[in-house]
Design a protein around this motif. Structure first.
Motif, PDB file in Angstrom:
ATOM      1  N   GLU A 437       0.825  -1.210   0.000  1.00 36.84           N
ATOM      2  CA  GLU A 437       0.000   0.000   0.000  1.00 36.84           C
ATOM      3  C   GLU A 437       0.855   1.255   0.000  1.00 36.84           C
ATOM      4  O   GLU A 437       0.542   2.231  -0.702  1.00 36.84           O
ATOM      5  CB  GLU A 437      -0.920  -0.011   1.213  1.00 36.84           C
ATOM      6  N   ALA A 438       1.904   1.225   0.808  1.00 31.35           N
ATOM      7  CA  ALA A 438       2.795   2.387   0.826  1.00 31.35           C
ATOM      8  C   ALA A 438       3.456   2.593  -0.524  1.00 31.35           C
ATOM      9  O   ALA A 438       3.645   3.738  -0.972  1.00 31.35           O
ATOM     10  CB  ALA A 438       3.867   2.205   1.914  1.00 31.35           C
ATOM     11  N   LYS A 439       3.790   1.467  -1.175  1.00 26.37           N
ATOM     12  CA  LYS A 439       4.389   1.572  -2.497  1.00 26.37           C
ATOM     13  C   LYS A 439       3.396   2.185  -3.488  1.00 26.37           C
ATOM     14  O   LYS A 439       3.759   3.072  -4.282  1.00 26.37           O
ATOM     15  CB  LYS A 439       4.836   0.189  -2.949  1.00 26.37           C
ATOM     16  N   ILE A 440       2.142   1.687  -3.391  1.00 24.13           N
ATOM     17  CA  ILE A 440       1.114   2.239  -4.286  1.00 24.13           C
ATOM     18  C   ILE A 440       0.881   3.712  -3.981  1.00 24.13           C
ATOM     19  O   ILE A 440       0.756   4.548  -4.897  1.00 24.13           O
ATOM     20  CB  ILE A 440      -0.187   1.433  -4.145  1.00 24.13           C
ATOM     21  N   PHE A 441       0.810   4.042  -2.680  1.00 24.52           N
ATOM     22  CA  PHE A 441       0.594   5.442  -2.304  1.00 24.52           C
ATOM     23  C   PHE A 441       1.755   6.308  -2.781  1.00 24.52           C
ATOM     24  O   PHE A 441       1.553   7.438  -3.226  1.00 24.52           O
ATOM     25  CB  PHE A 441       0.447   5.533  -0.784  1.00 24.52           C
ATOM     26  N   LYS A 442       2.949   5.758  -2.692  1.00 23.28           N
ATOM     27  CA  LYS A 442       4.102   6.523  -3.155  1.00 23.28           C
ATOM     28  C   LYS A 442       4.016   6.756  -4.664  1.00 23.28           C
ATOM     29  O   LYS A 442       4.299   7.870  -5.147  1.00 23.28           O
ATOM     30  CB  LYS A 442       5.380   5.764  -2.798  1.00 23.28           C
ATOM     31  N   GLU A 443       3.629   5.682  -5.372  1.00 26.09           N
ATOM     32  CA  GLU A 443       3.486   5.851  -6.821  1.00 26.09           C
ATOM     33  C   GLU A 443       2.393   6.866  -7.141  1.00 26.09           C
ATOM     34  O   GLU A 443       2.551   7.706  -8.043  1.00 26.09           O
ATOM     35  CB  GLU A 443       3.158   4.500  -7.457  1.00 26.09           C
ATOM     36  N   THR A 444       1.278   6.771  -6.370  1.00 27.24           N
ATOM     37  CA  THR A 444       0.196   7.740  -6.595  1.00 27.24           C
ATOM     38  C   THR A 444       0.661   9.148  -6.297  1.00 27.24           C
ATOM     39  O   THR A 444       0.333  10.101  -7.017  1.00 27.24           O
ATOM     40  CB  THR A 444      -1.005   7.380  -5.705  1.00 27.24           C
ATOM     41  N   THR A 445       1.422   9.270  -5.198  1.00 28.04           N
ATOM     42  CA  THR A 445       1.938  10.596  -4.834  1.00 28.04           C
ATOM     43  C   THR A 445       2.843  11.143  -5.920  1.00 28.04           C
ATOM     44  O   THR A 445       2.770  12.333  -6.274  1.00 28.04           O
ATOM     45  CB  THR A 445       2.695  10.514  -3.502  1.00 28.04           C
ATOM     46  N   GLU A 446       3.701  10.276  -6.451  1.00 31.11           N
ATOM     47  CA  GLU A 446       4.570  10.726  -7.523  1.00 31.11           C
ATOM     48  C   GLU A 446       3.757  11.139  -8.745  1.00 31.11           C
ATOM     49  O   GLU A 446       4.057  12.157  -9.405  1.00 31.11           O
ATOM     50  CB  GLU A 446       5.553   9.608  -7.889  1.00 31.11           C
ATOM     51  N   GLN A 447       2.717  10.334  -9.002  1.00 34.53           N
ATOM     52  CA  GLN A 447       1.866  10.683 -10.144  1.00 34.53           C
ATOM     53  C   GLN A 447       1.169  12.015  -9.939  1.00 34.53           C
ATOM     54  O   GLN A 447       1.092  12.845 -10.856  1.00 34.53           O
ATOM     55  CB  GLN A 447       0.843   9.568 -10.374  1.00 34.53           C
ATOM     56  N   VAL A 448       0.649  12.222  -8.689  1.00 26.11           N
ATOM     57  CA  VAL A 448      -0.023  13.500  -8.389  1.00 26.11           C
ATOM     58  C   VAL A 448       0.966  14.643  -8.481  1.00 26.11           C
ATOM     59  O   VAL A 448       0.633  15.728  -8.986  1.00 26.11           O
ATOM     60  CB  VAL A 448      -0.669  13.431  -7.001  1.00 26.11           C
ATOM     61  N   LYS A 449       2.170  14.408  -7.967  1.00 23.61           N
ATOM     62  CA  LYS A 449       3.178  15.463  -8.067  1.00 23.61           C
ATOM     63  C   LYS A 449       3.453  15.811  -9.525  1.00 23.61           C
ATOM     64  O   LYS A 449       3.580  16.990  -9.876  1.00 23.61           O
ATOM     65  CB  LYS A 449       4.467  15.025  -7.375  1.00 23.61           C
ATOM     66  N   ASN A 450       3.561  14.783 -10.356  1.00 23.69           N
ATOM     67  CA  ASN A 450       3.792  15.052 -11.781  1.00 23.69           C
ATOM     68  C   ASN A 450       2.620  15.818 -12.397  1.00 23.69           C
ATOM     69  O   ASN A 450       2.822  16.751 -13.193  1.00 23.69           O
ATOM     70  CB  ASN A 450       4.008  13.738 -12.516  1.00 23.69           C
TER      71      ASN A 450
END
Length: 611
Positions: A437-450
């Motif tokens: 979940e943290a990995k997914i959240f991190k990926e989502t966060t990176e996506q949102v940041k982008n």
């Protein structure tokens, strides 16, 4: 006597008395070869041979020369023939007719030397000659050990018979024993008493005494002592030691020699018996020999005679006392079986050893004190063993209880471990899930940041575009104002004279860029009716933009939308109401767009990017 030939010449005696000529030492290889042959000829035990091997070359060469100078005086058959003559019963039994001739012939063969002198020469030969001479004496052709043991057995019988007769004589007539004539006529007295009190049981002993007197043999005590020394010389060689142990009567005869009156002989006998007891199988041989001693000497307890000599000595002889104590230590404490060891210990306790050792505890002799302490320190206390056994049983019961308790504890521990392992597996699975979940959240966060960065880039471009359009709008407003002023001036100037020309048509304004509803300015209030006071507009002139607009063409006031967070604003100037008409902003429905675009999520993202 011995191994060196004697001569009647005084010059030859003088040469023999001088030091022998020392030959030069050979090379190391030859020296070691000859020394190895000398060691092999000596047939020494491994420990003694190791000591000789550590000698330096000078001592090795001296030993080689000494061994090579040794020459046997007589062959083994010489001594064996003499001993067989002494052992031959026919040597003293003869008819009256042949008595004188037989005695003369036997004495010629025996010579002037006594049996004791012959045994001394034999002991020297056994001790100093090469091992080959000893092997010739002991081989199956000569049977030297058998002859020597038989002669020792004969002399022991003679010694015991003389002792018995002496004791009987002392008991019957103490005055005769005290008289000087008894000392001069001991042999006649003993023979007379023997004839008078002879029993069938002791006839063999008395006949042996008579036999020894007829052949003029030496004293039985001296012969027994020298025979023991001969056996010691034989036992110094490994070959001879093995033969003595294997002989059926040799150890028994040595054990019976303890009855010798001389303490030195007793000590020598005990040393030989102790050496036999230490070898494999020797302990059983020694016990068997003392069982035979008990039968022959009519003992009530085994080792009784030995303990009697040990406790009731005529004179204190330290060598005998130390040898006796050392022998007892070996007999009792060299046994591995604890039960048998306790049995032997009890056997000696029954004949008074423990009580006597308490007296010897404070002896001044260090050698004897060491042996006494060794026995007492290794003594097994049965009472202590019994207490230890009871304590051991109690300890074993406690160990059993503790083992059961430990087993239950281990079962509980195993259950706890299983539960812990299951919990660990569960937590690991939960942790793995959280990590995913943290990995997914991190990926989502990176996506949102982008996405936010992309939006910022787009907004920056839009801002630049808006500023550019605002500049154009300001420029057009300035031109419109200038145009208005010029129209006003022309209207004012037209009131005083004819117009200089047709009125200039208003320049169409470009559409303003769309603005958010929150930034949109409220519509301007309607102009007051009529023209400015004191200056009514001229007839026929078009009203100014934004003034005199029909009510049905006025824009409605839109509801202001309240946001949860403060949204970013664009640097745009609000359009005036008359400028909105004809643009896309006049037809937009803010509330519909608010619902379609999911404005709350946009607020959340905008707030997250901001902070």
């Amino acid at each position: 006597m011995g191994n060196v030939e004697s001569s009647g010449s005084p010059h030859r005696d003088l040469r023999n008395s001088t030091m022998p000529l020392r030959l030069p030492m050979p090379e190391n290889g030859e020296l070691e070869s000859r020394f190895t042959k000398v060691l092999a000829s000596m047939d020494l035990p491994p420990d003694k041979a190791k000591v000789l091997k550590n000698y330096d070359d000078e001592k090795k060469w001296d030993l080689i020369q000494d061994q090579e100078r040794v020459s046997a005086k007589e062959p083994p058959e010489h001594y064996l023939n003499i001993l067989r003559t002494y052992l031959d019963p026919a040597a003293s039994r003869s008819s009256r007719v042949q008595a004188i001739s037989n005695i003369v012939n036997k004495r010629k063969m025996l010579g002037e030397a006594s049996s004791t002198q012959v045994l001394r020469e034999l002991e020297i030969s056994l001790r100093t000659n090469h091992i080959e001479w000893v092997r010739d004496f002991l081989n199956e052709r000569s049977h030297g050990l058998d002859v020597l043991v038989d002669y020792l057995s004969l002399q022991i019988e003679v010694m015991r018979a003389e002792q018995v007769m002496l004791n009987q004589t002392l008991n019957e007539d103490d005055s005769v024993f005290a008289s000087p004539s008894f000392k001069r006529n001991t042999s006649q007295t003993l023979s007379f008493r023997a004839k008078k009190r002879r029993s069938p049981k002791r006839s063999k002993s008395y006949s042996a005494v008579k036999h020894s007197h007829k052949l003029h043999m030496g004293e039985a005590r001296d012969d027994v002592h020298v025979c023991i020394m001969c056996l010691r010389a034989i036992m110094n060689h490994q070959y001879g030691f093995n033969l003595v142990i294997a002989h059926p009567q040799a150890i028994n005869c040595i054990a019976l020699s303890i009855n010798h009156k001389n303490p030195r002989t007793k000590a020598l006998v005990l040393e030989l018996l102790a050496a036999v007891c230490l070898v494999s199988g020797g302990h059983e041989i020694i016990l068997s020999a003392f069982a035979n001693f008990k039968t022959v000497c009519n003992e009530k307890h085994r080792f009784e005679t030995l303990m009697n000599y040990f406790q009731n000595y005529e004179e204190f002889h330290i060598d005998f006392m130390v040898a006796c104590m050392q022998f007892i230590n070996i007999v009792v404490h060299s046994v591995e079986d604890m039960n048998f060891r306790v049995h032997l210990q009890y056997e000696f306790s029954q004949i008074g050893l423990d009580f006597y050792l308490e007296k010897l505890r404070n002896t001044e002799s260090d050698r004897l004190s060491v042996q006494v302490s060794a026995y007492l320190d290794n003594t097994i206390d049965v009472a202590v063993l019994l207490d230890d056994s009871e304590a051991k049983n109690a300890a074993l019961e406690q160990v059993h209880e503790l083992s059961e308790e430990l087993s239950h504890t281990m079962d509980k521990l195993q259950d706890v471990e299983d539960q812990s392992m299951a919990k660990i597996v569960e937590l690991e699975a939960h942790l793995t899930q959280k990590i995913e979940e943290a990995k997914i959240f991190k990926e989502t966060t990176e996506q949102v940041k982008n996405e936010v960065l992309t939006l910022k880039k787009v907004m920056t471009e839009k801002e630049c575009d808006v500023r550019h359009k605002q500049e154009l709008l300001d420029k057009h407003e300035v031109e419109i104002e200038n145009l208005r002023h010029s129209m006003r001036r022309s209207e004012v100037s037209g009131t005083g004279g004819p117009p200089s020309g047709p009125p200039t048509a208003s320049v169409p304004l470009p559409p303003a860029p769309p603005m958010p509803s929150s930034m949109r300015a409220p519509p301007a209030p309607p102009p007051p009716p009529g023209g400015p006071p004191g200056a009514p507009p001229p007839p026929g002139a078009p009203p100014p933009p934004g003034f005199g607009m029909p009510p049905n063409l006025a824009l409605p006031i839109k509801k202001k939308i309240q946001t949860k967070f403060k949204l970013p604003t664009f640097n745009w100037a609000p359009l005036k109401p008359n400028q909105v008409k004809g643009t896309v902003f006049s037809e937009l429905d803010d509330e519909k767009l608010y619902k379609v675009n999911d404005h709350p999520i946009f607020e959340e993202y905008s707030h997250f990017v901001k902070y």
